[in-house]
Enzyme design. Structure first.
Site, PDB file in Angstrom:
ATOM      1  CB  THR A 404       4.154  16.012  15.115  1.00 58.30           C
ATOM      2  OG1 THR A 404       4.511  16.513  16.405  1.00 58.30           O
ATOM      3  CG2 THR A 404       4.517  17.034  14.051  1.00 58.30           C
ATOM      4  CG  HIS A 456      12.694  19.269  -2.448  1.00 58.29           C
ATOM      5  ND1 HIS A 456      11.803  18.960  -3.442  1.00 58.29           N
ATOM      6  CD2 HIS A 456      12.901  20.614  -2.563  1.00 58.29           C
ATOM      7  CE1 HIS A 456      11.480  20.047  -4.124  1.00 58.29           C
ATOM      8  NE2 HIS A 456      12.133  21.071  -3.607  1.00 58.29           N
TER       9      HIS A 456
END
Length: 485
Positions: A404, A456
């Site tokens: 992005t 994560h």
């Protein structure tokens, strides 16, 4: 699900197709035909917007438009009729409803009468239209009805005997004679009742299929509760009518309310789902990209890149692909249903694009296999298609990692949210001329800040740091595109 119906007068009704991808509705953006217009098989009659993209719908037969069931701007559920077409070429008035024939109610016959075959409703020829193009043709093979007499119904005595035998097979006890109702219970429950001196026939079963449970046996031996004394009841108070719900008022001159639908609705649901499902970690690095910017200018003059879109995003995308090749475990997804980490041996590189309808993330399929000119061509086509609002739903499925570019808005960087189903997203900040220590001296250099968010659950801090560091190292020394690739 069929997308068309036909009545006896040749009026066919075309329904909103099953758009797939888990979508159940679409908004009619524009009608290309009006009542009285002649249409042909395959002609586009309207444009609809799903939560994924804007798509044109073709009509699957020839005829004259009789009625448009919904105006532009209406959100329609899948399966609702949106247009009626007269395939017989008649001139019936607009809005004529399909003919419905009701079968007369027949009296009960004294003896079984052979049933006449039911005439099948005529099916439309050709293939069933889907969101884009047509589906497969229906099979023409039909099964002949099987001849023979009906199986006679069993008398009650036979049914009870079969029930008792089945109970024996299921472990509910010994088979009992027809006409008797032996309580159903499993052997351990029967032993418990025998030990406690409880007659199973006096117990009301609470288990499935009328089976007596251990709880039922214990409840049978529990002392009966003492009868309650009748409580003194207060005189009845007439019930008050519920207070009307407060009406939310707002100043229409100072506020504007916009319905949440289409791409905005899908984006909101995806971002909420991602943010509260995948534990996000974001890391940052500031890097000198002066050499990368010089390479961009040189590539613009290269004859192999003539006519292609060459900008910093191209080299950053290539740098990320090289970093993924050096750290392949980052290119993965988390399968919650099977509790597995799915390693992807391909890279479908998503590019976040701001469009008038909202944020979309189309991706370049198998971006890891493309040369720099091929990658530039794919990026240019992706951006142009997104700006025109013509991105197909398939182009937004199957992404693995995303870029992005928030730097085009002049901001330094951000903390991007993962695209659902992906493991990482790289945010690019604005490239600015800043004082930078270069070769022991402070000089003006072109600098940017990169931010990498990752899931994560499957990407540890070490792996995420290595990926981000590799991208930064390539942008600082673009020759590593050759040495590391």
């Amino acid at each position: 699900m069929t997308t068309m119906t036909e009545n006896a007068s040749g009026l066919r009704e075309f329904k909103m197709p099953d758009v797939g991808e888990g979508l159940t509705e679409a908004e009619i953006l524009k009608w290309y035909v009006q009542p009285g217009d002649t249409v042909t098989d395959g002609q586009v009659v309207c444009e609809v917007e799903t939560a994924k993209a804007a798509v044109e719908l073709p009509i699957p037969y020839d005829g004259v438009v009789r009625e448009l069931h919904f105006p532009e701007g209406t959100t329609v559920d899948v399966g609702q009729v949106i247009i009626a077409v007269d395939v017989a070429g008649g001139s019936a008035p607009t809005g004529q409803a399909p003919v419905t024939v009701e079968a007369p109610v027949a009296e009960a016959p004294a003896a079984p009468v052979p049933q006449a075959p039911v005439a099948e409703e005529p099916k439309p020829e050709g293939r069933t239209p889907v969101l884009v193009g047509y589906g497969v043709a229906e099979a023409s093979t039909k099964r002949r009805p099987r001849k023979g007499t009906e199986v006679p119904a069993q008398p009650p005595e036979t049914f009870l005997a079969a029930t008792a035998i089945q109970g024996e097979l299921n472990g509910h006890g010994h088979a009992s004679a027809p006409g008797t109702q032996r309580p159903l219970a499993k052997p351990p429950v029967r032993k418990l009742a025998k030990d406690l001196g409880v007659d199973l026939a006096t117990i009301t079963p609470s288990g499935p299929d009328g089976i007596i449970t251990r709880e039922d046996v214990h409840a049978a031996v529990a002392p009966a509760p003492a009868p309650e004394q009748p409580a003194v009841t207060a005189p009845p108070v007439p019930a008050q009518a519920p207070a009307p719900a407060p009406v939310v008022m707002y100043d229409t001159a100072r506020e504007t309310r916009i319905p949440v639908k289409g791409v905005r609705k899908a984006t909101a649901a995806a971002m909420v789902g991602s943010a509260f499902t995948a534990p996000h970690v974001t890391e940052f690095v500031t890097v000198d990209v002066t050499r990368t910017m010089k390479l961009v200018e040189e590539l613009k003059q290269d004859k192999e890149m003539q006519g292609l879109r060459v900008n910093p995003l191209l080299l950053i995308a290539k740098a990320l692909l090289v970093a993924i090749k050096r750290n392949p475990d980052v290119n993965a997804s988390w399968d919650e249903a099977t509790q597995e980490i799915v390693l992807k041996h391909y890279v479908n590189l998503g590019i976040a694009a701001a469009t008038p309808r909202g944020l979309i993330v189309p991706n370049i399929k198998d971006a890891h296999t493309k040369t720099l000119p091929q990658l530039a061509g794919s990026l240019g086509e992706l951006v142009a298609t997104a700006r025109e609002g013509k991105t197909s739903p398939a182009a937004m499925q199957g992404g693995t990692v995303t870029i992005t570019n928030v730097g085009v808005f002049g901001v330094d960087t951000g903390t991007p949210i993962l695209n659902p189903g992906e493991s990482a997203i790289l945010a690019i900040g604005a490239i600015k001329l800043q004082p930078w220590v270069h070769k022991g001296k402070v000089k003006p250099r072109q600098v940017t800040t990169l931010a990498l968010s990752f899931d994560h659950r499957l990407v540890d801090g070490e792996l995420g740091s290595k990926v981000l560091a590799d991208v930064a190292a390539i942008l600082e020394q673009p020759k590593r595109l050759i040495t590391w690739a």
